[in-house]
Design a protein around this motif. Sequence first.
Motif, PDB file in Angstrom:
ATOM      1  N   LEU A 161       0.785  -1.091  -0.045  1.00 20.32           N
ATOM      2  CA  LEU A 161      -0.027   0.010   0.031  1.00 20.32           C
ATOM      3  C   LEU A 161       0.881   1.261   0.006  1.00 20.32           C
ATOM      4  CD1 LEU A 161      -2.735   1.392   0.267  1.00 20.32           C
ATOM      5  CD2 LEU A 161      -2.323   1.214   2.718  1.00 20.32           C
ATOM      6  N   ALA A 162       0.402   2.080  -0.841  1.00 19.74           N
ATOM      7  CA  ALA A 162       0.917   3.715  -0.864  1.00 19.74           C
ATOM      8  C   ALA A 162      -0.206   4.468  -0.679  1.00 19.74           C
ATOM      9  CB  ALA A 162       1.915   3.832  -1.969  1.00 19.74           C
ATOM     10  N   VAL A 163      -0.065   5.554   0.138  1.00 25.70           N
ATOM     11  CA  VAL A 163      -0.974   6.664   0.373  1.00 25.70           C
ATOM     12  C   VAL A 163      -0.365   7.892   0.045  1.00 25.70           C
ATOM     13  CG1 VAL A 163      -2.404   7.510   2.025  1.00 25.70           C
ATOM     14  CG2 VAL A 163      -1.788   5.321   2.184  1.00 25.70           C
ATOM     15  N   ARG A 164      -0.884   8.749  -0.595  1.00 29.39           N
ATOM     16  CA  ARG A 164      -0.842   9.997  -0.969  1.00 29.39           C
ATOM     17  C   ARG A 164      -1.860  11.211  -0.854  1.00 29.39           C
ATOM     18  NH1 ARG A 164       1.081  11.184  -6.850  1.00 29.39           N
ATOM     19  NH2 ARG A 164      -1.094  11.486  -7.160  1.00 29.39           N
ATOM     20  N   LEU A 208       0.554  14.633   2.488  1.00 33.35           N
ATOM     21  CA  LEU A 208       0.824  13.287   2.828  1.00 33.35           C
ATOM     22  C   LEU A 208       1.625  12.495   1.760  1.00 33.35           C
ATOM     23  CD1 LEU A 208       0.667  11.206   5.130  1.00 33.35           C
ATOM     24  CD2 LEU A 208      -1.531  10.568   4.103  1.00 33.35           C
ATOM     25  N   ASP A 209       2.589  11.949   2.074  1.00 31.70           N
ATOM     26  CA  ASP A 209       3.112  10.782   1.149  1.00 31.70           C
ATOM     27  C   ASP A 209       3.786   9.830   1.854  1.00 31.70           C
ATOM     28  OD1 ASP A 209       4.243   9.901  -1.081  1.00 31.70           O
ATOM     29  OD2 ASP A 209       5.853  11.550  -1.593  1.00 31.70           O
ATOM     30  N   ARG A 210       3.042   8.764   1.796  1.00 29.77           N
ATOM     31  CA  ARG A 210       3.703   7.462   2.346  1.00 29.77           C
ATOM     32  C   ARG A 210       4.185   6.565   1.534  1.00 29.77           C
ATOM     33  NH1 ARG A 210      -1.260   6.946   7.055  1.00 29.77           N
ATOM     34  NH2 ARG A 210      -0.800   8.845   8.052  1.00 29.77           N
ATOM     35  N   ALA A 211       5.387   5.905   1.672  1.00 33.36           N
ATOM     36  CA  ALA A 211       6.050   5.062   0.693  1.00 33.36           C
ATOM     37  C   ALA A 211       5.297   3.847   0.936  1.00 33.36           C
ATOM     38  CB  ALA A 211       7.517   5.137   1.195  1.00 33.36           C
ATOM     39  N   PRO A 212       5.471   3.130  -0.379  1.00 36.33           N
ATOM     40  CA  PRO A 212       4.731   1.712  -0.431  1.00 36.33           C
ATOM     41  C   PRO A 212       5.462   0.862   0.791  1.00 36.33           C
ATOM     42  CG  PRO A 212       5.465   2.395  -2.550  1.00 36.33           C
ATOM     43  CD  PRO A 212       5.921   3.385  -1.595  1.00 36.33           C
ATOM     44  N   ARG A 213       4.406   0.170   1.352  1.00 35.26           N
ATOM     45  CA  ARG A 213       4.649  -0.885   2.524  1.00 35.26           C
ATOM     46  C   ARG A 213       3.970  -1.959   2.335  1.00 35.26           C
ATOM     47  NH1 ARG A 213       1.066   2.094   5.310  1.00 35.26           N
ATOM     48  NH2 ARG A 213      -0.251   0.880   6.877  1.00 35.26           N
ATOM     49  N   VAL A 272      -7.043  12.556  -1.462  1.00 33.61           N
ATOM     50  CA  VAL A 272      -6.366  11.312  -0.954  1.00 33.61           C
ATOM     51  C   VAL A 272      -6.422  10.183  -2.039  1.00 33.61           C
ATOM     52  CG1 VAL A 272      -6.437   9.614   0.871  1.00 33.61           C
ATOM     53  CG2 VAL A 272      -7.132  12.093   1.198  1.00 33.61           C
ATOM     54  N   ARG A 273      -5.408   9.608  -2.390  1.00 35.51           N
ATOM     55  CA  ARG A 273      -5.140   8.571  -3.282  1.00 35.51           C
ATOM     56  C   ARG A 273      -4.373   7.316  -2.788  1.00 35.51           C
ATOM     57  NH1 ARG A 273      -5.674   7.936  -8.758  1.00 35.51           N
ATOM     58  NH2 ARG A 273      -4.474   6.403  -9.787  1.00 35.51           N
ATOM     59  N   LEU A 274      -5.072   6.163  -2.672  1.00 35.37           N
ATOM     60  CA  LEU A 274      -4.383   4.802  -2.283  1.00 35.37           C
ATOM     61  C   LEU A 274      -3.915   4.054  -3.690  1.00 35.37           C
ATOM     62  CD1 LEU A 274      -5.697   5.691   0.436  1.00 35.37           C
ATOM     63  CD2 LEU A 274      -6.300   3.337   1.027  1.00 35.37           C
ATOM     64  N   THR A 275      -2.935   3.775  -3.401  1.00 32.81           N
ATOM     65  CA  THR A 275      -2.335   2.508  -4.871  1.00 32.81           C
ATOM     66  C   THR A 275      -2.044   1.422  -3.950  1.00 32.81           C
ATOM     67  OG1 THR A 275      -1.687   4.543  -5.792  1.00 32.81           O
ATOM     68  CG2 THR A 275      -0.853   2.340  -6.673  1.00 32.81           C
ATOM     69  N   VAL A 276      -2.515   0.337  -4.443  1.00 35.67           N
ATOM     70  CA  VAL A 276      -2.170  -1.237  -3.940  1.00 35.67           C
ATOM     71  C   VAL A 276      -1.472  -1.920  -5.176  1.00 35.67           C
ATOM     72  CG1 VAL A 276      -3.239  -3.268  -2.730  1.00 35.67           C
ATOM     73  CG2 VAL A 276      -4.149  -0.973  -2.342  1.00 35.67           C
ATOM     74  N   THR A 277      -0.588  -2.485  -4.836  1.00 33.74           N
ATOM     75  CA  THR A 277      -0.036  -3.536  -5.659  1.00 33.74           C
ATOM     76  C   THR A 277       0.332  -4.805  -5.046  1.00 33.74           C
ATOM     77  OG1 THR A 277       2.277  -2.602  -5.066  1.00 33.74           O
ATOM     78  CG2 THR A 277       0.989  -1.598  -7.000  1.00 33.74           C
ATOM     79  N   ALA A 278       0.591  -6.000  -5.852  1.00 33.75           N
ATOM     80  CA  ALA A 278       0.585  -7.077  -5.441  1.00 33.75           C
ATOM     81  C   ALA A 278       1.663  -7.800  -6.683  1.00 33.75           C
ATOM     82  CB  ALA A 278      -0.508  -7.752  -5.090  1.00 33.75           C
ATOM     83  N   ALA A 279       2.207  -8.977  -6.075  1.00 33.28           N
ATOM     84  CA  ALA A 279       3.173  -9.890  -7.063  1.00 33.28           C
ATOM     85  C   ALA A 279       2.128 -10.003  -8.246  1.00 33.28           C
ATOM     86  CB  ALA A 279       3.465 -11.082  -6.421  1.00 33.28           C
ATOM     87  N   GLY A 280       2.806 -10.578  -9.323  1.00 38.84           N
ATOM     88  CA  GLY A 280       2.373 -10.753 -10.583  1.00 38.84           C
ATOM     89  C   GLY A 280       1.915  -9.369 -11.411  1.00 38.84           C
TER      90      GLY A 280
END
Length: 271
Positions: free
Chosen positions: A161-164, A173-178, A206-214
């Motif tokens: 998850l990354a939050v901006r 607000l700028d939270r690095a991906p974790r 506010v923008r949330l970006t979610v990533t996962a493997a593949g």
Amino acid sequence: MSFALRVLGLTLLALLSAVPVATAVGGWSVAPSGEGRPAFYGEGEPGAVLQDTVALTNRGEGSVDVSLRGEGVDVTFADDRLRPAPGTRTEVPFTVTVPDEDGAAGIVVRDSDGRTRRVTLHLRAVVPSVSALTVEHLAVHGDRITYELVDRGTTPLVPTLAVRADGVFGRVLDRAPRTLTAELAPGRRLGLSEPWSAPALDSVEVRLTVTAAGGVRDAASVSTGDGPWGVGVAGVVAAGGALFVVRRRRRRRGDAPEPSCAEVELTGAVS
């Protein structure tokens, strides 16, 4: 050879000749078409339709009436009632739908005398590997950001998850991906939240970006707050209203009329 041994040999020969052959019981048999297949085997995605052929062999001296049906799974035959002639081999095409889970089924053939034959049908459900993830129901509150993650695929996922957040005056607000600690199983919906302190007098996206493997990725955004422009406009409207009331009161007290001129109202219309 003695007389006793010859008698014993003839007796054994008579007994062996009286034992019936298993495949000849009832005069007919059933098996998968082709050679060397003791059972049917098939695999595919759940819902896929597979095709094959079952063979009926009549080794008897007369015709036989038989019916075919599926056991444990729906099977559709080209013809489910047959009357094979003696000394013939009849092949019957059929289709079967792959179930959601692996399982053993069968094809059962029954003649008019109640004798049955069964051929095992092994079906394997092959689920394609699909990775998909969505961010849903994103909302901003006074002290937190709430959202839901949904695994829309067929594989477990560990999201990152990354939050901006960007306001009128810049990024707030700028939270690095974790990587999140929760693992999403296929079809699972998980409600989560992020700590948040909403800035005063600012309009924020506010923008949330979610990533996962593949290569899985999804994003969602939401806006909150009126910003300083809302406060400024409200002040102008209030000031204009106060001026209008003061001028009305002066006229009622009989003050000298003001020089004739066009008055511009807040609406922009000219009277």
